[in-house]
Design an enzyme around this catalytic site. Structure first.
Site, PDB file in Angstrom:
ATOM      1  N   ASN A  89      68.522 -65.694  82.008  1.00  0.00           N
ATOM      2  CA  ASN A  89      68.316 -65.303  80.621  1.00  0.00           C
ATOM      3  C   ASN A  89      67.955 -63.824  80.529  1.00  0.00           C
ATOM      4  O   ASN A  89      67.817 -63.130  81.541  1.00  0.00           O
ATOM      5  CB  ASN A  89      67.242 -66.188  79.977  1.00  0.00           C
ATOM      6  CG  ASN A  89      67.563 -66.513  78.533  1.00  0.00           C
ATOM      7  OD1 ASN A  89      68.083 -65.683  77.802  1.00  0.00           O
ATOM      8  ND2 ASN A  89      67.245 -67.724  78.120  1.00  0.00           N
ATOM      9  N   HIS A 119      53.284 -53.110  98.979  1.00  0.00           N
ATOM     10  CA  HIS A 119      52.914 -51.832  99.596  1.00  0.00           C
ATOM     11  C   HIS A 119      51.821 -52.061 100.630  1.00  0.00           C
ATOM     12  O   HIS A 119      51.066 -53.034 100.553  1.00  0.00           O
ATOM     13  CB  HIS A 119      52.435 -50.852  98.529  1.00  0.00           C
ATOM     14  CG  HIS A 119      53.537 -50.361  97.663  1.00  0.00           C
ATOM     15  ND1 HIS A 119      54.349 -49.309  98.002  1.00  0.00           N
ATOM     16  CD2 HIS A 119      53.999 -50.807  96.462  1.00  0.00           C
ATOM     17  CE1 HIS A 119      55.241 -49.108  97.057  1.00  0.00           C
ATOM     18  NE2 HIS A 119      55.054 -50.015  96.116  1.00  0.00           N
ATOM     19  N   ALA A 162      56.132 -71.523  81.937  1.00  0.00           N
ATOM     20  CA  ALA A 162      56.196 -70.188  81.342  1.00  0.00           C
ATOM     21  C   ALA A 162      54.898 -69.424  81.581  1.00  0.00           C
ATOM     22  O   ALA A 162      53.803 -69.984  81.507  1.00  0.00           O
ATOM     23  CB  ALA A 162      56.468 -70.307  79.842  1.00  0.00           C
ATOM     24  N   THR A 167      52.147 -67.498  93.489  1.00  0.00           N
ATOM     25  CA  THR A 167      51.549 -66.823  94.646  1.00  0.00           C
ATOM     26  C   THR A 167      51.657 -67.642  95.923  1.00  0.00           C
ATOM     27  O   THR A 167      51.321 -67.152  96.990  1.00  0.00           O
ATOM     28  CB  THR A 167      50.063 -66.521  94.379  1.00  0.00           C
ATOM     29  OG1 THR A 167      49.363 -67.764  94.191  1.00  0.00           O
ATOM     30  CG2 THR A 167      49.877 -65.636  93.158  1.00  0.00           C
ATOM     31  N   LYS A 168      52.091 -68.918  95.794  1.00  0.00           N
ATOM     32  CA  LYS A 168      52.241 -69.814  96.947  1.00  0.00           C
ATOM     33  C   LYS A 168      53.543 -70.580  96.821  1.00  0.00           C
ATOM     34  O   LYS A 168      54.050 -70.775  95.719  1.00  0.00           O
ATOM     35  CB  LYS A 168      51.087 -70.824  96.998  1.00  0.00           C
ATOM     36  CG  LYS A 168      49.743 -70.204  97.252  1.00  0.00           C
ATOM     37  CD  LYS A 168      48.667 -71.265  97.293  1.00  0.00           C
ATOM     38  CE  LYS A 168      47.311 -70.608  97.509  1.00  0.00           C
ATOM     39  NZ  LYS A 168      46.228 -71.561  97.439  1.00  0.00           N
TER      40      LYS A 168
END
Length: 189
Positions: A89, A119, A162, A167-168
């Site tokens: 989308n 980083h 949404a 993070t996992k």
């Protein structure tokens, strides 16, 4: 460095030193990607034309079942692999230097960001980066405004709610949501 050599070197977990040859290649590929995404995003194109431009961006044949609503943004382009019957989308951003693999029948909502680089945490090496591939298996639905962090695998049939920050890794047929995304329940199959 040519594109083929770049892709061979961009293995999962590679450390990219600032100002190295591969780091410089990032900027070259970014300029190339901006040319294709500018073409894609600044004029109306039908789905065949979108697919043609996306094929040029990724340097691969994109299946005719692929659909996209531009605008779309990529920082590399050539390290995106797309399956069949994928829908992307509007306003999605793919930081794909580290590699993004998307399986078949995947739905990607508005404004999804997929990242593959982090980083270095040391201040004197902050411009250096670590690449980690993102894998999205088949039959996944990613809701609007989701951010997927480097190195994440989203397994078959999962749903990402949404606004989530993933993070996992996400298990097969799991529904996850939140920041950070947590398992809400599993889909009964």
């Amino acid at each position: 460095m040519d594109n083929k050599t770049f892709l061979k070197q961009m293995t999962d977990g590679i450390y990219i030193s600032a100002n190295s040859e591969i780091h410089k290649k990032f900027f070259e590929l970014s300029e190339r990607a901006r040319q294709y995404t500018t073409e894609l995003n600044n004029k109306y194109h039908d789905q065949n034309e979108i697919r043609e431009i996306f094929s040029k961006l990724t340097q691969q044949d994109i299946d005719e079942s692929f659909k996209m609503f531009p605008p779309f943004y990529s920082e590399c382009g050539i390290n995106i692999n797309i399956g069949k019957n994928v829908f992307i989308n509007a306003c999605c951003k793919f930081q794909d230097q580290g590699g993004i693999e998307i399986g078949d029948n995947v739905l990607i909502g508005h404004n999804v960001t997929i990242t593959t680089l982090n980083h270095d945490i040391l201040p004197n090496k902050r411009a250096s980066m670590i690449a980690k591939q993102v894998k999205i298996y088949s039959n996944v639905w990613i809701g609007a405004n989701v951010t997927i962090l480097p190195g994440i695998t989203i397994n078959e049939g999962a749903i990402i709610g949404a606004g989530s920050v993933v993070t996992k890794d996400v298990p097969k047929n799991a529904i996850v949501a939140g920041n950070p995304a947590k398992i809400i329940k599993y889909i009964e199959t």
